[in-house]
Structures are given as C-alpha cells and as structure tokens.
Design a protein around this motif. Structure first.
Motif, PDB file in Angstrom:
ATOM      1  N   ASP A  42      28.826 -14.095   3.871  1.00  0.00           N
ATOM      2  CA  ASP A  42      27.663 -13.726   3.066  1.00  0.00           C
ATOM      3  C   ASP A  42      26.479 -13.351   3.949  1.00  0.00           C
ATOM      4  O   ASP A  42      25.763 -12.390   3.669  1.00  0.00           O
ATOM      5  CB  ASP A  42      27.270 -14.860   2.111  1.00  0.00           C
ATOM      6  CG  ASP A  42      28.164 -14.936   0.881  1.00  0.00           C
ATOM      7  OD1 ASP A  42      28.913 -13.969   0.605  1.00  0.00           O
ATOM      8  OD2 ASP A  42      28.101 -15.964   0.189  1.00  0.00           O
ATOM      9  N   LYS A  78      21.063 -13.519  -5.591  1.00  0.00           N
ATOM     10  CA  LYS A  78      22.039 -14.601  -5.475  1.00  0.00           C
ATOM     11  C   LYS A  78      21.741 -15.640  -4.397  1.00  0.00           C
ATOM     12  O   LYS A  78      22.159 -16.779  -4.515  1.00  0.00           O
ATOM     13  CB  LYS A  78      23.443 -14.039  -5.262  1.00  0.00           C
ATOM     14  CG  LYS A  78      23.946 -13.221  -6.422  1.00  0.00           C
ATOM     15  CD  LYS A  78      24.172 -14.066  -7.645  1.00  0.00           C
ATOM     16  CE  LYS A  78      24.757 -13.221  -8.769  1.00  0.00           C
ATOM     17  NZ  LYS A  78      24.968 -13.968  -9.985  1.00  0.00           N
ATOM     18  N   ALA A  79      21.061 -15.254  -3.327  1.00  0.00           N
ATOM     19  CA  ALA A  79      20.676 -16.251  -2.319  1.00  0.00           C
ATOM     20  C   ALA A  79      19.578 -17.107  -2.934  1.00  0.00           C
ATOM     21  O   ALA A  79      18.804 -16.645  -3.767  1.00  0.00           O
ATOM     22  CB  ALA A  79      20.180 -15.567  -1.052  1.00  0.00           C
ATOM     23  N   VAL A  80      19.529 -18.366  -2.544  1.00  0.00           N
ATOM     24  CA  VAL A  80      18.505 -19.267  -3.085  1.00  0.00           C
ATOM     25  C   VAL A  80      17.692 -19.827  -1.926  1.00  0.00           C
ATOM     26  O   VAL A  80      18.224 -20.579  -1.123  1.00  0.00           O
ATOM     27  CB  VAL A  80      19.139 -20.414  -3.889  1.00  0.00           C
ATOM     28  CG1 VAL A  80      18.079 -21.355  -4.418  1.00  0.00           C
ATOM     29  CG2 VAL A  80      19.986 -19.867  -5.031  1.00  0.00           C
ATOM     30  N   ALA A  98      23.408 -23.793   5.175  1.00  0.00           N
ATOM     31  CA  ALA A  98      24.107 -24.688   4.244  1.00  0.00           C
ATOM     32  C   ALA A  98      24.447 -24.015   2.916  1.00  0.00           C
ATOM     33  O   ALA A  98      25.302 -24.496   2.183  1.00  0.00           O
ATOM     34  CB  ALA A  98      23.264 -25.935   3.984  1.00  0.00           C
ATOM     35  N   SER A  99      23.798 -22.899   2.614  1.00  0.00           N
ATOM     36  CA  SER A  99      24.003 -22.299   1.294  1.00  0.00           C
ATOM     37  C   SER A  99      24.739 -20.956   1.300  1.00  0.00           C
ATOM     38  O   SER A  99      25.211 -20.511   0.256  1.00  0.00           O
ATOM     39  CB  SER A  99      22.661 -22.132   0.576  1.00  0.00           C
ATOM     40  OG  SER A  99      21.805 -21.280   1.298  1.00  0.00           O
ATOM     41  N   LEU A 100      24.828 -20.298   2.454  1.00  0.00           N
ATOM     42  CA  LEU A 100      25.541 -19.026   2.538  1.00  0.00           C
ATOM     43  C   LEU A 100      26.662 -19.130   3.568  1.00  0.00           C
ATOM     44  O   LEU A 100      26.471 -19.705   4.636  1.00  0.00           O
ATOM     45  CB  LEU A 100      24.604 -17.886   2.953  1.00  0.00           C
ATOM     46  CG  LEU A 100      23.501 -17.474   1.990  1.00  0.00           C
ATOM     47  CD1 LEU A 100      22.668 -16.338   2.601  1.00  0.00           C
ATOM     48  CD2 LEU A 100      24.067 -17.054   0.646  1.00  0.00           C
ATOM     49  N   SER A 101      27.793 -18.552   3.254  1.00  0.00           N
ATOM     50  CA  SER A 101      28.894 -18.502   4.215  1.00  0.00           C
ATOM     51  C   SER A 101      28.561 -17.487   5.311  1.00  0.00           C
ATOM     52  O   SER A 101      27.652 -16.664   5.160  1.00  0.00           O
ATOM     53  CB  SER A 101      30.181 -18.077   3.506  1.00  0.00           C
ATOM     54  OG  SER A 101      30.078 -16.721   3.081  1.00  0.00           O
ATOM     55  N   PHE A 155      19.613 -20.628   5.885  1.00  0.00           N
ATOM     56  CA  PHE A 155      20.577 -20.454   4.803  1.00  0.00           C
ATOM     57  C   PHE A 155      21.958 -20.947   5.228  1.00  0.00           C
ATOM     58  O   PHE A 155      22.947 -20.709   4.548  1.00  0.00           O
ATOM     59  CB  PHE A 155      20.641 -18.983   4.380  1.00  0.00           C
ATOM     60  CG  PHE A 155      19.453 -18.550   3.564  1.00  0.00           C
ATOM     61  CD1 PHE A 155      19.514 -18.523   2.193  1.00  0.00           C
ATOM     62  CD2 PHE A 155      18.266 -18.185   4.178  1.00  0.00           C
ATOM     63  CE1 PHE A 155      18.426 -18.140   1.421  1.00  0.00           C
ATOM     64  CE2 PHE A 155      17.161 -17.792   3.434  1.00  0.00           C
ATOM     65  CZ  PHE A 155      17.239 -17.771   2.055  1.00  0.00           C
TER      66      PHE A 155
END
Length: 106
Positions: free
Chosen positions: A92, A36-38, A86-89, A84
């Motif tokens: 997360d 799920k992480a990008v 900007a893309s993971l809270s 990460f």
C-alpha cells in the motif's frame, strides 16, 4: 521471486521511481491517498490530481517528492504527519508513492 524483488528495489534506488507502476497499483494509491489511509493524505496535502487542498502538509505538486522520500516519511512520519507503518502494508505504501510520483511529475 527474490530476484524480481531485488531487481525492483535496485531500479527504485537508482531512479527514485517505481519500477513497474501499473494501472491497478496507481488506482490503489489514489484511493489510499484520497480516502482509505487513516488519516487520508488528501486531508493535509495539496495535490492537483487528487483535487486535494490540505494546508497542514507540504504542497506535493510543488515538492515533487521521489519514491524514496515518500516511503521514508510514510514509514517514519515527519513533523505533524504520523507514521503509517502500523496501518498500511508495504504494498500500500508503494502504491501511494507510485501514485504521488506519477501525479506530481506531470
């Protein structure tokens, strides 16, 4: 509520491990790590529990990073690894850290 966050952060700082990694958090961390992480962590890192055999990043089974180190790298990036932030809270990132620490400390 603030006290719980402060207590959790204090325990994390002292022990280097998540204070209360429950099964749901660990499952979320594994899901993020694997797909799920990008980009997914498993693309670059070796970690037996995830069945990942990446060759770009360090072998996490050998490195056995602590929570503080994982969170720092997830936030800031390192070498070829992007941040990460900007893309993971935060939740997360904490889930990924809890999963990696638990999986590599066996």
């Amino acid at each position: 509520m603030k006290f719980a966050a402060i207590a959790t952060a204090s325990l994390l700082a002292i022990t280097g491990t998540p204070a209360m990694a429950d099964e749901a958090q660990l499952a979320r961390g594994k899901e993020l790590f694997m797909t799920k992480a990008v980009p997914a962590c498993s693309v670059c890192h070796v970690m037996a529990d995830a069945g990942s055999v990446g060759t770009i990043g360090p072998n996490l089974d050998e490195l056995k990073p602590d929570t503080a180190r994982i969170l720092k790298v997830l936030n800031e990036g390192m070498g070829a690894m992007p941040s990460f932030k900007a893309s993971l809270s935060s939740a997360d990132m904490e889930a990924v850290a809890a999963y990696v620490v638990k999986s590599t400390s066996k």
